[in-house]
Design a protein around this motif. Structure first.
Motif, PDB file in Angstrom:
ATOM      1  N   GLU A   1     100.896  27.794  17.444  1.00 31.54           N
ATOM      2  CA  GLU A   1     102.179  27.035  17.579  1.00 31.54           C
ATOM      3  C   GLU A   1     102.821  27.672  18.796  1.00 31.54           C
ATOM      4  N   LEU A   2     102.676  29.139  18.926  1.00 39.09           N
ATOM      5  CA  LEU A   2     103.268  29.926  19.999  1.00 39.09           C
ATOM      6  C   LEU A   2     102.612  29.403  21.324  1.00 39.09           C
ATOM      7  N   VAL A   3     101.352  28.828  21.279  1.00 43.25           N
ATOM      8  CA  VAL A   3     100.917  28.498  22.674  1.00 43.25           C
ATOM      9  C   VAL A   3     101.275  27.021  22.955  1.00 43.25           C
ATOM     10  N   ALA A   4     101.721  26.181  21.701  1.00 47.54           N
ATOM     11  CA  ALA A   4     102.361  24.807  21.984  1.00 47.54           C
ATOM     12  C   ALA A   4     103.895  25.063  22.426  1.00 47.54           C
ATOM     13  N   ALA A   5     104.393  26.058  21.896  1.00 46.43           N
ATOM     14  CA  ALA A   5     105.582  26.273  22.341  1.00 46.43           C
ATOM     15  C   ALA A   5     106.040  27.011  23.817  1.00 46.43           C
TER      16      ALA A   5
ATOM     17  N   ASP B   1     112.372  20.274  25.876  1.00 50.62           N
ATOM     18  CA  ASP B   1     113.256  20.806  24.973  1.00 50.62           C
ATOM     19  C   ASP B   1     112.913  20.461  23.482  1.00 50.62           C
ATOM     20  N   PHE B   2     112.966  19.449  23.227  1.00 50.76           N
ATOM     21  CA  PHE B   2     112.612  19.080  21.940  1.00 50.76           C
ATOM     22  C   PHE B   2     111.212  19.716  21.491  1.00 50.76           C
ATOM     23  N   CYS B   3     110.279  19.684  22.132  1.00 47.75           N
ATOM     24  CA  CYS B   3     108.774  20.267  21.800  1.00 47.75           C
ATOM     25  C   CYS B   3     108.784  21.883  21.765  1.00 47.75           C
ATOM     26  N   CYS B   4     109.701  22.337  22.959  1.00 48.54           N
ATOM     27  CA  CYS B   4     109.749  23.610  22.985  1.00 48.54           C
ATOM     28  C   CYS B   4     110.548  24.208  21.642  1.00 48.54           C
ATOM     29  N   SER B   5     111.658  23.757  21.322  1.00 47.50           N
ATOM     30  CA  SER B   5     112.366  24.214  20.238  1.00 47.50           C
ATOM     31  C   SER B   5     111.649  24.069  18.956  1.00 47.50           C
ATOM     32  N   SER B   6     111.023  22.750  18.619  1.00 45.47           N
ATOM     33  CA  SER B   6     110.675  22.776  17.474  1.00 45.47           C
ATOM     34  C   SER B   6     109.121  23.571  17.356  1.00 45.47           C
ATOM     35  N   HIS B   7     108.419  23.567  18.142  1.00 45.94           N
ATOM     36  CA  HIS B   7     107.138  24.392  18.147  1.00 45.94           C
ATOM     37  C   HIS B   7     107.597  25.952  18.263  1.00 45.94           C
TER      38      HIS B   7
ATOM     39  N   TYR C   1     115.570  22.143  13.363  1.00 49.14           N
ATOM     40  CA  TYR C   1     114.232  22.720  13.574  1.00 49.14           C
ATOM     41  C   TYR C   1     113.740  23.711  12.593  1.00 49.14           C
ATOM     42  N   PRO C   2     114.733  24.482  11.686  1.00 48.27           N
ATOM     43  CA  PRO C   2     114.091  25.277  10.611  1.00 48.27           C
ATOM     44  C   PRO C   2     113.839  24.381   9.400  1.00 48.27           C
ATOM     45  N   ALA C   3     114.479  23.127   9.323  1.00 50.21           N
ATOM     46  CA  ALA C   3     113.762  22.333   8.277  1.00 50.21           C
ATOM     47  C   ALA C   3     112.523  21.608   8.641  1.00 50.21           C
ATOM     48  N   SER C   4     112.607  21.363   9.812  1.00 42.29           N
ATOM     49  CA  SER C   4     111.200  20.725  10.266  1.00 42.29           C
ATOM     50  C   SER C   4     110.033  21.619  10.240  1.00 42.29           C
ATOM     51  N   ALA C   5     110.444  22.967  10.622  1.00 44.17           N
ATOM     52  CA  ALA C   5     109.349  24.188  10.456  1.00 44.17           C
ATOM     53  C   ALA C   5     108.923  24.137   8.974  1.00 44.17           C
ATOM     54  N   GLU C   6     109.790  24.062   8.115  1.00 43.85           N
ATOM     55  CA  GLU C   6     109.570  24.428   6.745  1.00 43.85           C
ATOM     56  C   GLU C   6     108.555  23.187   6.358  1.00 43.85           C
ATOM     57  N   ARG C   7     108.667  21.883   6.529  1.00 45.32           N
ATOM     58  CA  ARG C   7     107.714  20.984   6.368  1.00 45.32           C
ATOM     59  C   ARG C   7     106.570  21.073   6.978  1.00 45.32           C
ATOM     60  N   ILE C   8     106.506  21.542   8.287  1.00 43.56           N
ATOM     61  CA  ILE C   8     105.285  21.597   8.915  1.00 43.56           C
ATOM     62  C   ILE C   8     104.284  22.661   8.256  1.00 43.56           C
ATOM     63  N   VAL C   9     104.936  23.799   8.087  1.00 43.32           N
ATOM     64  CA  VAL C   9     104.226  24.918   7.485  1.00 43.32           C
ATOM     65  C   VAL C   9     103.646  24.562   5.954  1.00 43.32           C
TER      66      VAL C   9
END
Length: 182
Positions: free
Chosen positions: A51-55, A64-70, A168-176
């Motif tokens: 995910e760090l590579v993606a960010a 902005d969207f992809c950088c912030s989300s990843h 973004y934190p809520a989205s991160a929780e869902r992805i994880v």
């Protein structure tokens, strides 16, 4: 507002989530690719590092969207959290990451610029730090895929969330918890 009518409330489905709902038949393989690249493959190349590579690539692409989300997805899966993500994005050379991850991120940065910028020297440097061929392969493909994802999001002019601290934190929780495309 996106450049085209996505037929959804963009404030509810910002960034890539809007176009994914607009064309579920293209969303399916894109999400499957993200799932494989970012959540499967190697115990020595963690989901947080992927995910760090993606960010990192998304930041280089100014998406902005992809950088912030990843960034949020990476931070949620790395012990050092957002502090490390921010350090890598600000100055890869001084960021406190392993020499192997730094070498892989250099490859990702080369891919972001042009696939032809990935040189035998970059690959050998990664190998010298312990990177496997699978990790090098996946780094190149993550970087290439995120160039596409970034251009998809920004090319359609999708909305960036109005409240990033909540989204973004809520989205991160869902992805994880459940992954991509579920």
């Amino acid at each position: 507002m996106a450049h085209i009518n996505l037929g959804i409330d963009e404030s509810e489905f910002p960034g890539i989530t809007g176009p994914m709902r607009y064309r579920p038949e293209t969303a399916k393989p894109l999400n499957e690719l993200a799932e494989v690249l970012l959540r499967q493959g190697s115990d020595t190349f963690t989901t947080g590092e992927r995910e760090l590579v993606a960010a990192y690539v998304s930041g280089l692409n100014d998406c902005d969207f992809c950088c912030s989300s990843h960034s949020a997805f990476a931070a949620r899966q790395l012990d050092e959290g957002m502090t490390l993500v921010d350090q890598v994005r600000a100055d890869l050379d001084s960021a406190p990451v392993s020499a192997k991850l730094r070498a892989l991120l250099r490859i990702a940065g080369a891919v972001q610029n042009s696939g032809r910028k990935v040189t035998p020297d970059l690959v050998e440097a990664a190998r010298a730090e312990g990177a496997t061929d699978l990790e090098i392969h996946d780094t190149v493909l993550i970087a290439a895929a995120f160039c596409m994802f970034n251009r998809y999001v920004d090319g359609l002019g999708t909305l960036v969330p109005a409240d990033p601290a909540t989204y973004y934190p809520a989205s991160a929780e869902r992805i994880v918890t459940i992954g991509y495309g579920v």
